[in-house]
Design an enzyme around this catalytic site. Structure first.
Site, mmCIF file in Angstrom:
data_model
loop_
_atom_site.group_PDB
_atom_site.id
_atom_site.type_symbol
_atom_site.label_atom_id
_atom_site.label_comp_id
_atom_site.label_asym_id
_atom_site.label_seq_id
_atom_site.Cartn_x
_atom_site.Cartn_y
_atom_site.Cartn_z
ATOM 1 N N ARG A 1 -6.049 -2.638 34.538
ATOM 2 C CA ARG A 1 -5.897 -1.126 33.824
ATOM 3 C C ARG A 1 -4.347 -0.933 33.601
ATOM 4 N NH1 ARG A 1 -8.701 1.514 37.239
ATOM 5 N NH2 ARG A 1 -7.185 3.037 38.061
ATOM 6 N N TYR B 1 -6.451 14.751 10.996
ATOM 7 C CA TYR B 1 -7.653 13.923 11.221
ATOM 8 C C TYR B 1 -8.449 14.940 11.914
ATOM 9 C CZ TYR B 1 -10.943 10.573 13.019
ATOM 10 O OH TYR B 1 -11.761 9.853 13.345
ATOM 11 N N ASP C 1 1.222 11.481 13.411
ATOM 12 C CA ASP C 1 0.189 10.432 13.482
ATOM 13 C C ASP C 1 0.503 9.786 12.107
ATOM 14 O OD1 ASP C 1 -2.004 8.826 12.636
ATOM 15 O OD2 ASP C 1 -3.453 10.309 13.422
ATOM 16 N N LYS D 1 -6.493 0.349 11.544
ATOM 17 C CA LYS D 1 -6.262 0.559 10.045
ATOM 18 C C LYS D 1 -5.263 -0.627 9.590
ATOM 19 C CE LYS D 1 -8.919 4.196 10.345
ATOM 20 N NZ LYS D 1 -8.993 4.595 12.065
#
Length: 409
Positions: A74, A127, A199, A224
């Site tokens: 982690r 978004y 973003d 993407k």
């Protein structure tokens, strides 16, 4: 810019082009096992040679001198670290942190930079899940938010309060591809001592580097364009080492870690990023010009067209205008659906940025649960189409659009 020599020691070289950076940026010529490609280190935990080795690690970690060594998955992974180094090189950043998804990256930023009583400013057309997280979820924890019209910098500055800690924007936006003047936004934020996050998923580091324009953090849904093949989910944030270190602490608690095999897939995709984006820029411009001249298309949204409201800003800031074209066809909801069904090359699917072209009717894909009146209030019309262009031949894409538009009745 620092790169690694064959001995693993950093050396300074002149600035390199985007394709060279995509292939070699942030990587070493000498990988374990003499591999050209960074290997997949598939482990959830890390061992110590003996107790003395463990104590030395704990002491080094306490003083921030562990050199990237960790004891549990982690907190880090060598394959993930290789991806982070490459993204940092592409963005011109001191550091980067990779996450399991783009939303994992966004939520970690917001949790790390905001607390109860803080105020955040969003620009509209961000978004929708980012908006929902801020306006609905964070509100439950006492975080206040203001949404301002994109491109209205007077309204943005007027929205600033003594408690404002962050301005979060997106450029180009989804679905109308609005382009924020990042230099102007950054100047406003600096005067008021407010952090900025962009973003930049639609732009990629090939078309836009927000950090060079004064932005504090840049975030991508690496699912993407960065990965580019519609086969893996990931997110990444790049910026100053101090801010990225804070995000890693938050990530360790939230657990939105990227798995090593997923990191490997994004790394592999990144090597062709500049080549893919160059073709997608070409396809976007060709298709936008075709659609703008077609009698069955009412309006086209593409930053490369002079008709786009942010064309001048896009020309000044961006190296290319991207592979997404949004447009309104001369039809109602059903007629638009018939047009989409008649297309033969694009898949009907959400997402964007892959080698395959994808198409969606937002009213029936992303906003299906809303009634037409509510969709209209946020600018989602029944005849709106978002086309994410892949790397297919532009003449084939245009011919496919032409035959599908002819079927609108």
């Amino acid at each position: 810019m620092d790169v690694q020599t064959e001995t693993g020691c950093p050396t300074t070289v002149t600035a390199r082009g985007p394709s060279t950076q995509a292939v070699h940026g942030g990587t070493r010529h000498l990988n374990p096992y003499h591999a050209v490609v960074p290997p997949i280190v598939q482990t959830a935990t890390y061992a110590f040679r003996d107790t003395a080795d463990l104590i030395a690690f704990q002491e080094a970690r306490q003083w921030g001198e562990a050199g990237g060594r960790v004891d549990y998955g982690r907190y880090g992974n060598p394959t993930v670290a290789a991806l982070e180094a490459k993204v940092a090189a592409l963005e011109g950043a001191e550091a980067a942190a990779a996450f399991a998804t783009g939303m994992g990256a966004v939520t970690a930023i917001l949790f790390a930079m905001l607390r109860s009583g803080a105020h955040v400013i969003l620009t509209e057309d961000c978004y929708r899940r980012t908006r929902q997280f801020v306006l609905q979820f964070l509100r439950r924890f006492g975080v206040e938010a203001t949404v301002v019209p994109i491109g209205d910098y007077e309204a943005l500055e007027a929205a600033i309060r003594p408690t404002t800690r962050l301005i979060f924007t997106e450029t180009p936006t989804n679905p109308y591809l609005r382009v924020v003047d990042l230099e102007r936004l950054a100047e406003i934020a600096r005067r008021h001592r407010i952090r900025t996050v962009v973003d930049s998923t639609f732009a990629t580091p090939v078309n836009l580097r927000p950090l060079e324009l004064g932005i504090d953090l840049v975030v991508h849904s690496a699912t993407k364009y960065l990965a580019g093949h519609n086969d893996v989910m990931a997110g990444v944030v790049a910026g100053p080492a101090e801010l990225i270190a804070g995000l890693r602490e938050m990530q360790a608690m939230l657990g939105a870690v990227l798995q090593p095999h997923a990191a490997y897939l994004v790394l592999r995709g990144l090597k062709t990023l500049a080549l893919r984006v160059a073709r997608q820029n070409e396809n976007g411009m060709r298709v936008a010009e075709f659609l703008a001249a077609h009698p069955r298309v009412r309006r086209v949204w593409y930053p490369g067209l002079p008709s786009h409201p942010d064309h001048a800003v896009a020309r000044r800031m961006m190296r290319g205008f991207g592979g997404v074209v949004t447009f309104e066809v001369d039809a109602d909801l059903q007629g638009t659906a018939r047009f989409i069904d008649a297309l033969q090359i694009p898949y009907i699917a959400p997402s964007l940025g892959g080698v395959e072209s994808l198409v969606e009717q937002p009213a029936l894909m992303s906003y299906y649960e809303m009634d037409p009146e509510d969709r209209a209030t946020i600018g989602i019309k029944d005849n709106l189409v978002r086309l994410s262009l892949g790397i297919e031949d532009p003449d084939d894409l245009i011919a496919d659009l032409e035959q599908a538009l002819a079927r609108i009745g």
